[in-house]
Design an enzyme around this catalytic site. Structure first.
Site, mmCIF file in Angstrom:
data_model
loop_
_atom_site.group_PDB
_atom_site.id
_atom_site.type_symbol
_atom_site.label_atom_id
_atom_site.label_comp_id
_atom_site.label_asym_id
_atom_site.label_seq_id
_atom_site.Cartn_x
_atom_site.Cartn_y
_atom_site.Cartn_z
ATOM 1 N N ALA A 51 -20.722 5.424 -32.794
ATOM 2 C CA ALA A 51 -20.277 4.553 -33.886
ATOM 3 C C ALA A 51 -19.669 3.248 -33.389
ATOM 4 O O ALA A 51 -19.295 2.405 -34.199
ATOM 5 C CB ALA A 51 -19.258 5.301 -34.754
ATOM 6 N N ASP A 65 -22.354 11.253 -31.418
ATOM 7 C CA ASP A 65 -21.932 10.348 -32.497
ATOM 8 C C ASP A 65 -21.656 8.994 -31.855
ATOM 9 O O ASP A 65 -20.725 8.848 -31.061
ATOM 10 C CB ASP A 65 -20.674 10.908 -33.174
ATOM 11 C CG ASP A 65 -20.249 10.065 -34.372
ATOM 12 O OD1 ASP A 65 -20.938 9.074 -34.683
ATOM 13 O OD2 ASP A 65 -19.222 10.407 -35.003
ATOM 14 N N TRP A 97 -12.714 13.064 -34.780
ATOM 15 C CA TRP A 97 -12.577 12.244 -35.993
ATOM 16 C C TRP A 97 -12.311 13.159 -37.192
ATOM 17 O O TRP A 97 -12.947 14.216 -37.312
ATOM 18 C CB TRP A 97 -13.868 11.434 -36.199
ATOM 19 C CG TRP A 97 -13.875 10.571 -37.424
ATOM 20 C CD1 TRP A 97 -12.878 9.732 -37.848
ATOM 21 C CD2 TRP A 97 -14.932 10.465 -38.383
ATOM 22 N NE1 TRP A 97 -13.262 9.099 -39.011
ATOM 23 C CE2 TRP A 97 -14.518 9.534 -39.348
ATOM 24 C CE3 TRP A 97 -16.188 11.053 -38.517
ATOM 25 C CZ2 TRP A 97 -15.313 9.180 -40.446
ATOM 26 C CZ3 TRP A 97 -16.981 10.703 -39.586
ATOM 27 C CH2 TRP A 97 -16.544 9.773 -40.547
ATOM 28 N N LYS A 140 -19.202 -0.939 -37.377
ATOM 29 C CA LYS A 140 -18.212 -1.647 -36.562
ATOM 30 C C LYS A 140 -18.853 -2.778 -35.771
ATOM 31 O O LYS A 140 -18.345 -3.893 -35.780
ATOM 32 C CB LYS A 140 -17.531 -0.674 -35.589
ATOM 33 C CG LYS A 140 -17.329 0.726 -36.108
ATOM 34 C CD LYS A 140 -16.166 0.849 -37.058
ATOM 35 C CE LYS A 140 -16.140 2.264 -37.618
ATOM 36 N NZ LYS A 140 -14.951 2.631 -38.330
HETATM 37 C C1 LMR Z 1 -12.058 5.491 -39.013
HETATM 38 O O1 LMR Z 1 -12.152 6.435 -38.241
HETATM 39 O O2 LMR Z 1 -11.002 4.945 -39.320
HETATM 40 C C2 LMR Z 1 -13.322 4.913 -39.608
HETATM 41 O O3 LMR Z 1 -14.432 5.556 -39.070
HETATM 42 C C3 LMR Z 1 -13.292 4.901 -41.085
HETATM 43 C C4 LMR Z 1 -13.432 6.272 -41.687
HETATM 44 O O4 LMR Z 1 -14.366 6.457 -42.480
HETATM 45 O O5 LMR Z 1 -12.639 7.174 -41.378
#
Ligand code: LMR
Length: 396
Positions: free
Chosen positions: A213, A211, A130, A246
């Site tokens: 999410a 993590d 991420w 989410k």
């Molecule tokens: C994403 O990955 O799009 C979401 O988790 C929003 C973000 O904060 O990046």
């Protein structure tokens, strides 16, 4: 003092929303920021959340501070979701849990605890990961290394490559793992991959930081938690960041939790008080609203069932969109090239496109997703899938 500061480029994910909103093309499609959208492209408040909100308006009665550890009952609710009641009970005394401002706040607080306790630790992150993981760990003062993860040829996890990379980690290093629905690839570790990584972490004295999410978006609430449960059972120390953004659709309410397992006799007290101190130094206490809603839902059987049904409907819809997307590419002979999208999980997949191709889709077709090729599957609809397929085909 500030004169040397210059404007920064937009965030690679959040920056896309402003561009999308400004685009006047009636065919525009937003596959950018990870928010769930329904068949009409709307991000609505879940019914169970709305009902809990109405209950809260009628009953809250005060806006007095909550504790740095958060809304009463919230972290118990999160632990029941992620560990299940049996493992939660078995871990009692070893695990500290604290409410945080969203999953991102949990990551930051977790990294700060690591930096405070073991500043020399290196955080190992997947390639890719991420976009905000590395900035967040760096902001907490930690350094990182990358482990091999996603094989772009097979569009699956390179478990052998991952093991080989992690052999270079040293005792006390942290391994950042995605609990389910890997962001940005949608490719999760297979069961035997989790087993191997646990064995490797035990043998080398590494500490997992999971993590989590997207619980409920891959295969369902319990199935998605199974790897995390194995990790917390097996490892003497472990960290977990949890997000309700989410699965409860509470994005703007910044509702998350951090759980840390320790091995010393007074682990829970030692970790809780240190986390509360770090929270106090950062933001004092987390926002109450989203945590109060989650707690209300999880403590009421009817609301909990309604929420689980809504979550399952979101999951099933995303599975269907994945299949429809690949079906729509078939007439163009592109179903093999992008076929992994149908079997990957959660909100995201990484399309095998170059940054230049992604930019062309944005400029010529008003289709918005980050330069790395990550698409938010939930941004697809039955109406826009034919346009997406035709636009991708136009690149070749
Ligand atoms: C994403 O990955 O799009 C979401 O988790 C929003 C973000 O904060 O990046």
């Amino acid at each position: 003092m500030f004169a040397h500061l210059t404007p920064l480029p937009a965030d690679p994910i959040l920056g896309l929303s402003a561009l999308f909103n400004a685009d006047e093309n009636p065919k525009k499609v937003d596959l950018g920021v990870g928010v769930y959208k329904d068949a009409k492209g709307r991000t609505v408040i879940l019914g169970a959340v709305q009902a809990a909100y109405e209950h809260m308006v009628a009953n809250e009665g005060t806006k007095v501070y909550i504790a740095p550890t958060g809304w009463p009952g919230f972290t118990d609710a999160c632990q029941n979701l992620v560990f299940g009641s049996d493992l939660k009970a078995a871990l009692e005394g070893q695990v500290a849990a604290i409410q945080t401002p969203g999953g991102c706040g949990a990551l930051r607080l977790g990294f700060e605890l690591v930096a405070y306790a073991t500043p020399e630790a290196t955080v190992w992150v997947s390639d890719p990961t991420w976009a905000n993981h590395v900035p967040t760990l760096k902001a907490a003062g930690l350094k990182h290394q990358v482990y091999r993860y996603y094989d772009r040829e097979t569009a699956a996890v390179d478990v052998d490559g991952m093991m080989a990379s992690l052999e270079a980690a040293k005792a006390g290093d942290l391994v950042l793992l995605h609990g389910c629905c890997h962001n940005p690839t949608g490719a999760d570790l297979p069961v035997e991959g989790w087993q191997r990584v646990v064995e490797l972490m035990l043998r080398k004295g590494l500490v997992p930081f999971v993590d989590m999410a997207y619980q409920g978006f891959a295969s369902g609430l319990s199935a998605d938690a199974a790897p995390v449960r194995r990790v917390f059972e097996a490892m003497p120390e472990a960290v977990l960041s949890y997000s309700c953004s989410k699965n409860f659709g509470l994005y703007r309410e910044r509702t998350g939790a951090l759980m840390v397992k320790g091995q010393q006799k007074d682990a829970k007290a030692a970790l809780t008080t240190n986390l509360a101190k770090l929270a106090r130094e950062n933001y004092s206490m987390p926002p109450a609203h989203g945590a109060a809603l989650v707690t209300t839902i999880m403590q009421n059987e009817a609301l909990k069932q309604a929420w689980m049904d809504e979550l399952e409907a979101m999951r099933v819809r995303m599975v269907g969109l994945r299949a429809s997307f690949v079906d729509a590419l078939r007439p163009y002979g592109l179903d093999n090239r992008f076929g992994a999208v149908a079997s990957q999980t959660g909100m995201f997949s990484l399309l095998a496109l170059t940054p230049d191709e992604v930019k062309r889709l944005r400029a010529d077709r008003a289709i918005y997703f980050p330069d790395n090729g990550r698409i938010n599957v939930a941004g697809m609809t039955d109406a826009n899938i034919p346009y997406l397929a035709e636009s991708i085909a136009s690149l070749y």
